[in-house]
Design an enzyme around this catalytic site. Structure first.
Site, PDB file in Angstrom:
ATOM      1  N   GLY A  16       0.747  -0.745  -0.056  1.00  0.00           N
ATOM      2  CA  GLY A  16       0.145   0.020   0.193  1.00  0.00           C
ATOM      3  C   GLY A  16       0.653   1.295   0.317  1.00  0.00           C
ATOM      4  O   GLY A  16       0.635   1.912   0.925  1.00  0.00           O
ATOM      5  N   ASN A  89       1.155  -2.388   5.404  1.00  0.00           N
ATOM      6  CA  ASN A  89       1.179  -0.718   5.433  1.00  0.00           C
ATOM      7  C   ASN A  89      -0.542  -0.847   4.836  1.00  0.00           C
ATOM      8  O   ASN A  89      -1.406  -0.359   5.557  1.00  0.00           O
ATOM      9  CB  ASN A  89       1.619  -0.228   5.297  1.00  0.00           C
ATOM     10  CG  ASN A  89       0.856   1.654   5.138  1.00  0.00           C
ATOM     11  OD1 ASN A  89       0.582   1.959   6.053  1.00  0.00           O
ATOM     12  ND2 ASN A  89       1.245   1.627   3.725  1.00  0.00           N
ATOM     13  N   SER A 147      -3.232  -0.150  14.683  1.00  0.00           N
ATOM     14  CA  SER A 147      -3.826   0.892  14.783  1.00  0.00           C
ATOM     15  C   SER A 147      -4.493   1.242  16.005  1.00  0.00           C
ATOM     16  O   SER A 147      -4.778   0.354  17.133  1.00  0.00           O
ATOM     17  CB  SER A 147      -5.123   1.536  13.930  1.00  0.00           C
ATOM     18  OG  SER A 147      -5.628   2.387  14.439  1.00  0.00           O
ATOM     19  N   TYR A 160     -13.449  -3.019  12.385  1.00  0.00           N
ATOM     20  CA  TYR A 160     -11.933  -2.204  12.139  1.00  0.00           C
ATOM     21  C   TYR A 160     -10.663  -2.483  13.688  1.00  0.00           C
ATOM     22  O   TYR A 160      -9.534  -3.176  13.301  1.00  0.00           O
ATOM     23  CB  TYR A 160     -12.001  -1.073  12.153  1.00  0.00           C
ATOM     24  CG  TYR A 160     -10.386  -0.247  11.951  1.00  0.00           C
ATOM     25  CD1 TYR A 160      -9.921  -0.508  10.979  1.00  0.00           C
ATOM     26  CD2 TYR A 160      -9.782   0.457  12.501  1.00  0.00           C
ATOM     27  CE1 TYR A 160      -9.035  -0.281  10.611  1.00  0.00           C
ATOM     28  CE2 TYR A 160      -9.698   1.615  12.623  1.00  0.00           C
ATOM     29  CZ  TYR A 160      -8.179   1.216  11.080  1.00  0.00           C
ATOM     30  OH  TYR A 160      -6.496   1.945  10.950  1.00  0.00           O
ATOM     31  N   ALA A 162     -11.209  -4.715  15.779  1.00  0.00           N
ATOM     32  CA  ALA A 162     -10.698  -5.993  15.770  1.00  0.00           C
ATOM     33  C   ALA A 162      -9.891  -6.928  15.227  1.00  0.00           C
ATOM     34  O   ALA A 162      -8.852  -7.866  14.439  1.00  0.00           O
ATOM     35  CB  ALA A 162     -12.117  -7.365  15.571  1.00  0.00           C
ATOM     36  N   ALA A 163     -10.036  -5.890  13.553  1.00  0.00           N
ATOM     37  CA  ALA A 163      -9.160  -6.577  13.133  1.00  0.00           C
ATOM     38  C   ALA A 163      -7.334  -6.050  13.260  1.00  0.00           C
ATOM     39  O   ALA A 163      -6.381  -6.712  12.787  1.00  0.00           O
ATOM     40  CB  ALA A 163      -9.125  -6.678  11.238  1.00  0.00           C
ATOM     41  N   LYS A 164      -7.397  -5.435  13.287  1.00  0.00           N
ATOM     42  CA  LYS A 164      -6.316  -4.580  13.598  1.00  0.00           C
ATOM     43  C   LYS A 164      -5.322  -4.873  14.762  1.00  0.00           C
ATOM     44  O   LYS A 164      -3.963  -5.058  15.438  1.00  0.00           O
ATOM     45  CB  LYS A 164      -6.166  -2.619  14.109  1.00  0.00           C
ATOM     46  CG  LYS A 164      -6.302  -2.335  12.714  1.00  0.00           C
ATOM     47  CD  LYS A 164      -4.859  -2.092  11.428  1.00  0.00           C
ATOM     48  CE  LYS A 164      -5.197  -1.930  11.182  1.00  0.00           C
ATOM     49  NZ  LYS A 164      -4.253  -1.653  10.037  1.00  0.00           N
TER      50      LYS A 164
END
Length: 258
Positions: A16, A89, A147, A160, A162-164
Site C-alpha cells: 500500500g 502497511n 492502529s 476494524y 478487531a482486525a487491527k
C-alpha cells in the site's frame, strides 16, 4: 562520530505504498539505502511513487497485487527474489469518508468482511509469503502498521478494531516462532493520520469534527506520513536486532492526551 540507519543491500516490500503513510515509509527506506518494492492496487499510483523515489536517487521496483489474494502475494514476492524487510502497511478503514461507522449491534457479518480481509488476512498472507526467504537467509524484519483503534478501542469501529488487534496479535505469535532465525517482528500503532482518505476533514482544521478529534492529542495535529517512517527504518535495520514482539505507538500522545 555520526550515527545513521543503513539499509544497503536489503530489499524492502512496503504494501500500500503508492500514497499516504506507505509512500512516506518507502521514501525513507530508500533514502537509507534499501531497494524498495512499492506495492499498490493501482499501477498508476505505484508508478508515480516509484518515479518519486527514483528521482531522489533511490533503488525501486513496483509490484501490483491485492494483499487479500495469497496467490498474488506469493507470486509477487517470488518474482522479486524474496524480501528482507516487509512492511505491512496496506489497510482499509472503510473507504473515503469513513462510511459504515455505526454501533456493532447494528452491523451484519457482511459489514465486517472488508476490514478482516485487508487488515488481518492481508497481513497474514504477506507474512506467510515472506517468511521462508527470511528464515533461509537468517535475516528478516517485519513491521506491521496497526492502529490505536485496535490497541485502545474506538466506538462504532468494532470490526476494524478487531482486525487491527488481530494483526498485532499475529506479530507477537510469529515473533516467538522466528526469533531464533534472526527474524524480528514488530508493530507500529498509529493515531489519526493525514492521508488522502482523511483529507476532506483536514481541509478545514477549524471544523467542529477536526477540533474535537485533535483535543484527544497532546500534539495538536494529525500524523504526517513521515512520522512513523524513521521508526520503521530503525526497526528494519540491523540496529534493532534485539527488539521483537513489540508494539510502538506513534500517535502524538493520543493514549494520554485527553
Amino acid at each position: 562520530m555520526g550515527l545513521a540507519i543503513e539499509l544497503d543491500g536489503l530489499r524492502a516490500l512496503v504494501t500500500g505504498s503508492g500514497q499516504g503513510v506507505g509512500l512516506g515509509i518507502a521514501k525513507t527506506l530508500a533514502a537509507a539505502g534499501a531497494e524498495v518494492v512499492v506495492n499498490d492496487l493501482s499501477e498508476e499510483r505505484a508508478a508515480a511513487a516509484a518515479d518519486e523515489i527514483r528521482t531522489a536517487g533511490g533503488k525501486v521496483a513496483t509490484a501490483i497485487f491485492d494483499v487479500t489474494r495469497y496467490d498474488a502475494v506469493a507470486a509477487a514476492i517470488e518474482r522479486v527474489g524474496g524480501v528482507d524487510v516487509l512492511v505491512n502497511n496496506a489497510g482499509n478503514a472503510g473507504g473515503v469518508g469513513w462510511p459504515g461507522m455505526k454501533p456493532f449491534a447494528e452491523t451484519e457479518p457482511s459489514d465486517w468482511e472488508p476490514f478482516l480481509r485487508v487488515n488481518l488476512y492481508g497481513v497474514m498472507h504477506c507474512v506467510r509469503a515472506a517468511l521462508p526467504h527470511m528464515i533461509a537467509m537468517r535475516y528478516g524484519r517485519i513491521v506491521t502498521i496497526v492502529s490505536d483503534a485496535g490497541r485502545i478501542g474506538e466506538s462504532h469501529m468494532g470490526a476494524y478494531c478487531a482486525a487491527k488487534a488481530g494483526a498485532a496479535g499475529l506479530t507477537r505469535g510469529i515473533a516467538r516462532e522466528v526469533g531464533r532465525h534472526n527474524v524480528t517482528v514488530n508493530n507500529i500503532s498509529l493515531g489519526t493520520m493525514r492521508t488522502p482518505m482523511s483529507e476532506g476533514m483536514w481541509s478545514n482544521p477549524d471544523s467542529p469534527q477536526a477540533k474535537a478529534l485533535l483535543k484527544q492529542y497532546m500534539i495538536r495535529r494529525p500524523g504526517d506520513p513521515s512520522d512513523p517512517a524513521g521508526l520503521t527504518a530503525y526497526l528494519a535495520s540491523p540496529m534493532a536486532s534485539w527488539i521483537t514482539g513489540q508494539t510502538f505507538p506513534v500517535n502524538g500522545g493520543y493514549s494520554v492526551g485527553q
